[in-house]
Motif scaffolding. Structure first.
Motif, PDB file in Angstrom:
ATOM      1  N   TRP A  37      -7.570   2.431  -7.964  1.00 16.28           N
ATOM      2  CA  TRP A  37      -6.724   1.564  -8.771  1.00 16.28           C
ATOM      3  C   TRP A  37      -6.464   0.281  -8.008  1.00 16.28           C
ATOM      4  N   GLY A  38      -6.335  -0.795  -8.723  1.00 15.32           N
ATOM      5  CA  GLY A  38      -5.929  -2.069  -8.142  1.00 15.32           C
ATOM      6  C   GLY A  38      -4.947  -2.742  -9.069  1.00 15.32           C
ATOM      7  N   THR A  76       0.845  -1.189   0.000  1.00 18.02           N
ATOM      8  CA  THR A  76       0.000   0.000   0.000  1.00 18.02           C
ATOM      9  C   THR A  76       0.883   1.243   0.000  1.00 18.02           C
ATOM     10  N   PHE A  77       0.486   2.264  -0.745  1.00 18.78           N
ATOM     11  CA  PHE A  77       1.230   3.521  -0.780  1.00 18.78           C
ATOM     12  C   PHE A  77       0.277   4.673  -1.057  1.00 18.78           C
TER      13      PHE A  77
END
Length: 97
Positions: free
Chosen positions: A83-84, A9-10
């Motif tokens: 987004w993924g 994660t970011f």
């Protein structure tokens, strides 16, 4: 509803230039979805959005060592983009820990 996410994660900003902030390993406050809000990072949120995705805030965040990502702490949302990234099944998820 609940806490989710991992070390991939970011958070990021695109203004005045593109800059990404990755997990610092200081905590595991990745993402939190509740009835009244969605947040990323903590204990002070890198990104916090209300339940209608109309209002938000961004603060200095320990999870990513990120500064506030907006010009002011509080902001109005005019659009939300999610987004993924899907990891191919041939790559073990343990290789990303």
């Amino acid at each position: 509803k609940g806490v989710f996410g991992n070390g991939q994660t970011f958070v990021f900003t695109v203004s005045p230039e593109l800059k990404t902030y990755k997990w610092t390993r200081k905590n595991t406050n990745f993402c939190n979805a509740q009835m009244g809000h969605i947040s990323i990072g903590g204990p002070r949120c890198g990104i916090w959005l209300d339940e209608k995705l109309r209002s938000g805030m961004s603060e200095t965040c320990e999870t990513f060592d990120s500064p506030p990502l907006s010009k002011s702490t509080d902001f109005n949302c005019y659009g939300v983009e999610l987004w993924g990234i899907v990891v191919p099944e041939t790559i073990s998820s343990t290789s990303y820990r």
